[in-house]
Design a protein around this motif. Structure first.
Motif, PDB file in Angstrom:
ATOM      1  N   GLN A 111      12.602  27.786 -16.239  1.00 19.41           N
ATOM      2  CA  GLN A 111      13.822  27.891 -15.453  1.00 19.41           C
ATOM      3  C   GLN A 111      15.076  27.913 -16.319  1.00 19.41           C
ATOM      4  OE1 GLN A 111      13.617  24.721 -12.630  1.00 19.41           O
ATOM      5  NE2 GLN A 111      12.621  25.985 -11.062  1.00 19.41           N
ATOM      6  N   ALA A 112      15.034  27.360 -17.476  1.00 17.42           N
ATOM      7  CA  ALA A 112      16.257  27.248 -18.278  1.00 17.42           C
ATOM      8  C   ALA A 112      16.057  27.815 -19.673  1.00 17.42           C
ATOM      9  CB  ALA A 112      16.694  25.798 -18.355  1.00 17.42           C
ATOM     10  N   LEU A 113      15.548  29.062 -19.746  1.00 16.36           N
ATOM     11  CA  LEU A 113      15.389  29.699 -21.041  1.00 16.36           C
ATOM     12  C   LEU A 113      16.737  30.106 -21.631  1.00 16.36           C
ATOM     13  CD1 LEU A 113      12.286  32.027 -20.535  1.00 16.36           C
ATOM     14  CD2 LEU A 113      12.400  29.951 -21.892  1.00 16.36           C
ATOM     15  N   THR A 114      17.602  30.637 -20.797  1.00 18.16           N
ATOM     16  CA  THR A 114      18.880  31.148 -21.268  1.00 18.16           C
ATOM     17  C   THR A 114      19.790  30.024 -21.752  1.00 18.16           C
ATOM     18  OG1 THR A 114      18.683  32.894 -19.616  1.00 18.16           O
ATOM     19  CG2 THR A 114      20.808  32.651 -20.677  1.00 18.16           C
ATOM     20  N   PRO A 147      18.933  33.833 -15.813  1.00 13.86           N
ATOM     21  CA  PRO A 147      19.256  35.242 -16.034  1.00 13.86           C
ATOM     22  C   PRO A 147      18.269  35.992 -16.916  1.00 13.86           C
ATOM     23  CG  PRO A 147      21.217  33.882 -16.263  1.00 13.86           C
ATOM     24  CD  PRO A 147      20.062  32.947 -16.151  1.00 13.86           C
ATOM     25  N   CYS A 148      17.654  35.274 -17.867  1.00 10.69           N
ATOM     26  CA  CYS A 148      16.791  35.957 -18.836  1.00 10.69           C
ATOM     27  C   CYS A 148      15.303  35.851 -18.526  1.00 10.69           C
ATOM     28  CB  CYS A 148      17.054  35.413 -20.244  1.00 10.69           C
ATOM     29  SG  CYS A 148      18.672  35.880 -20.914  1.00 10.69           S
ATOM     30  N   THR A 180      20.952  42.340 -20.324  1.00  9.54           N
ATOM     31  CA  THR A 180      19.781  42.434 -21.187  1.00  9.54           C
ATOM     32  C   THR A 180      19.777  41.219 -22.102  1.00  9.54           C
ATOM     33  OG1 THR A 180      19.895  44.849 -21.161  1.00  9.54           O
ATOM     34  CG2 THR A 180      18.565  43.850 -22.887  1.00  9.54           C
ATOM     35  N   CYS A 181      18.588  40.681 -22.324  1.00 10.15           N
ATOM     36  CA  CYS A 181      18.476  39.463 -23.132  1.00 10.15           C
ATOM     37  C   CYS A 181      17.674  39.709 -24.402  1.00 10.15           C
ATOM     38  CB  CYS A 181      17.815  38.355 -22.317  1.00 10.15           C
ATOM     39  SG  CYS A 181      18.788  37.843 -20.878  1.00 10.15           S
ATOM     40  N   SER A 191      14.194  35.652 -24.781  1.00 11.62           N
ATOM     41  CA  SER A 191      14.797  35.313 -23.477  1.00 11.62           C
ATOM     42  C   SER A 191      15.745  34.122 -23.522  1.00 11.62           C
ATOM     43  CB  SER A 191      13.703  35.065 -22.427  1.00 11.62           C
ATOM     44  OG  SER A 191      12.928  36.225 -22.237  1.00 11.62           O
ATOM     45  N   THR A 192      16.404  33.934 -24.646  1.00 10.13           N
ATOM     46  CA  THR A 192      17.324  32.789 -24.753  1.00 10.13           C
ATOM     47  C   THR A 192      18.800  33.195 -24.789  1.00 10.13           C
ATOM     48  OG1 THR A 192      17.194  32.793 -27.170  1.00 10.13           O
ATOM     49  CG2 THR A 192      15.602  31.411 -25.976  1.00 10.13           C
ATOM     50  N   ARG A 193      19.095  34.423 -25.243  1.00 16.37           N
ATOM     51  CA  ARG A 193      20.490  34.826 -25.384  1.00 16.37           C
ATOM     52  C   ARG A 193      20.732  36.181 -24.718  1.00 16.37           C
ATOM     53  NH1 ARG A 193      23.445  31.769 -28.947  1.00 16.37           N
ATOM     54  NH2 ARG A 193      25.083  32.563 -27.570  1.00 16.37           N
TER      55      ARG A 193
END
Length: 390
Positions: A23-26, A61-62, A75-76, A80-82
């Protein structure tokens, strides 16, 4: 418990574990920036089917796959972090560009073209160190081009054409050491050109309010420059011989300015031999038609129409086998045109009309429109077609 139920339970637990951990990769700073970006856009300008409408921050988002939320526009990075790209659809989004865009420090592309963004470009944009492409074309951004934009050392393409930018170009523009393409056409930029970025391939500032002569210092070291589009400004003075000897120069459009003279030197090995198309039409250029244009081996299109040229059309123009389009109409050229230009085999299109030529038959397409009246030509030449006034 049966084996089937046991495996179903394991699968459910794994699914819950996986969900809780994706849930919180970004990066939180990226999520915060995206929220601020969307919040700065008028909700009434966000259609239900648009990219921004799918930006629902109840999901990450990512996180992939993007079946319902964040379906487009973002686009990430591979992990999938940034956030690495924001490319909006052209739906007429109206709002400002939030200063918090600076938090997207891994952004390589920002494309907001063909929308209705307004207000200044925030100076905080200078924090986007990895930004390679900045496209804000066809919006309503205003104010001067912030000098902080010249800190974007990775920037390769900058397009803010068709906006309402005003003021001077930053003196530090040459600090954009990797910039290849610069398009600021259709704005209200004033002043003269500062020193330009050293790796520039394409320069476009059509229809602004640039003034003064073109200075050699602005173009120093631009060995890769191929395209110069500066038409519809107020550039003045004499275009000096160094300009057309820029090594890689191919296309030049300086039409609709206030230029009064042009100096053309013959190209030499490695200097000027790439020139293909030149448009100097609708200026105030005086003197004779420059014969040395014919020495450029690849020149296929030349326009010096509607200036104040006098004298004969250089015979060299008829000898240049690469020349296919020639516009010299609207001047005060006299004498007979070179026979090679009127030969059916020349393959040259364009116009020699509206001059003071003799022996340019109306039956020849190149001679249209008709020549000036004798009265106008006599006045221009002080009583005779062949003797210019001093």
């Amino acid at each position: 418990m049966s084996d089937l139920n046991f495996h179903l339970l394991l699968l459910l637990q794994f699914s819950l574990f996986f969900t809780n951990h994706v849930q919180a990769l970004t990066s939180p700073s990226d999520i915060s920036a995206l929220k601020a970006f969307k919040a700065s856009i008028k909700p009434s300008s966000i259609p239900s089917w648009s990219c921004l409408a799918s930006w629902d921050f109840t999901t990450d988002p990512c996180t992939l796959p993007h079946r319902i939320h964040f379906t487009c526009g973002v686009t990430c990075s591979p992990d999938s972090t940034r956030v690495t790209q924001i490319t909006l659809d052209p739906t007429g989004y109206s709002g400002t560009l939030t200063p918090q865009i600076s938090q997207l420090t891994h952004l390589s592309t920002l494309d907001l073209s063909d929308n209705s963004f307004f207000g200044p470009i925030p100076s905080s944009i200078s924090s986007l160190f990895y930004l390679q492409t900045l496209t804000l074309r066809s919006n309503s951004f205003s104010g001067s081009l912030t000098p902080s934009i010249t800190k974007l050392k990775s920037l390769e393409s900058l397009d803010i054409s068709h906006n309402s930018l005003t003021g001077f170009l930053p003196n530090s523009l040459s600090s954009l050491s990797n910039l290849r393409r610069l398009d600021l056409s259709y704005n209200k930029i004033t002043g003269s050109l500062p020193r330009l970025p050293p790796k520039l391939l394409e320069l476009a500032l059509k229809r602004n309010a640039l003034s003064g002569p073109l200075s050699k210092s602005s173009f120093d070291g631009l060995t890769q420059l191929e395209v110069v589009e500066l038409s519809e400004n107020s550039l003045s003075g004499t275009l000096q011989s160094w300009f057309f000897l820029i090594p890689s120069l191919q296309q030049v459009d300086l039409a609709n300015n206030h230029l009064t003279g042009v100096e053309i030197a013959r190209p030499s090995s490695g200097r000027g031999g790439e020139l293909v198309a030149v448009d100097l039409g609708f200026n105030r250029i005086e003197g004779y038609a420059p014969a040395n244009f014919a020495a450029f081996p690849r020149l296929s299109s030349l326009s010096v129409r509607y200036n104040r040229l006098r004298g004969k059309i250089p015979v060299e123009y008829g000898k240049n086998k690469s020349l296919k389009r020639l516009y010299l109409d609207g001047n005060f050229l006299n004498g007979q045109p070179p026979p090679a230009l009127l030969a059916g085999s020349s393959g040259i299109s364009g116009s020699l009309g509206d001059n003071c030529l003799q022996g340019c038959p109306a039956s020849a397409q190149l001679c249209l429109p008709s020549q000036k009246s004798n009265a106008i030509c006599k006045q221009a030449y002080g009583g005779g077609r062949g003797r210019p006034t001093s």
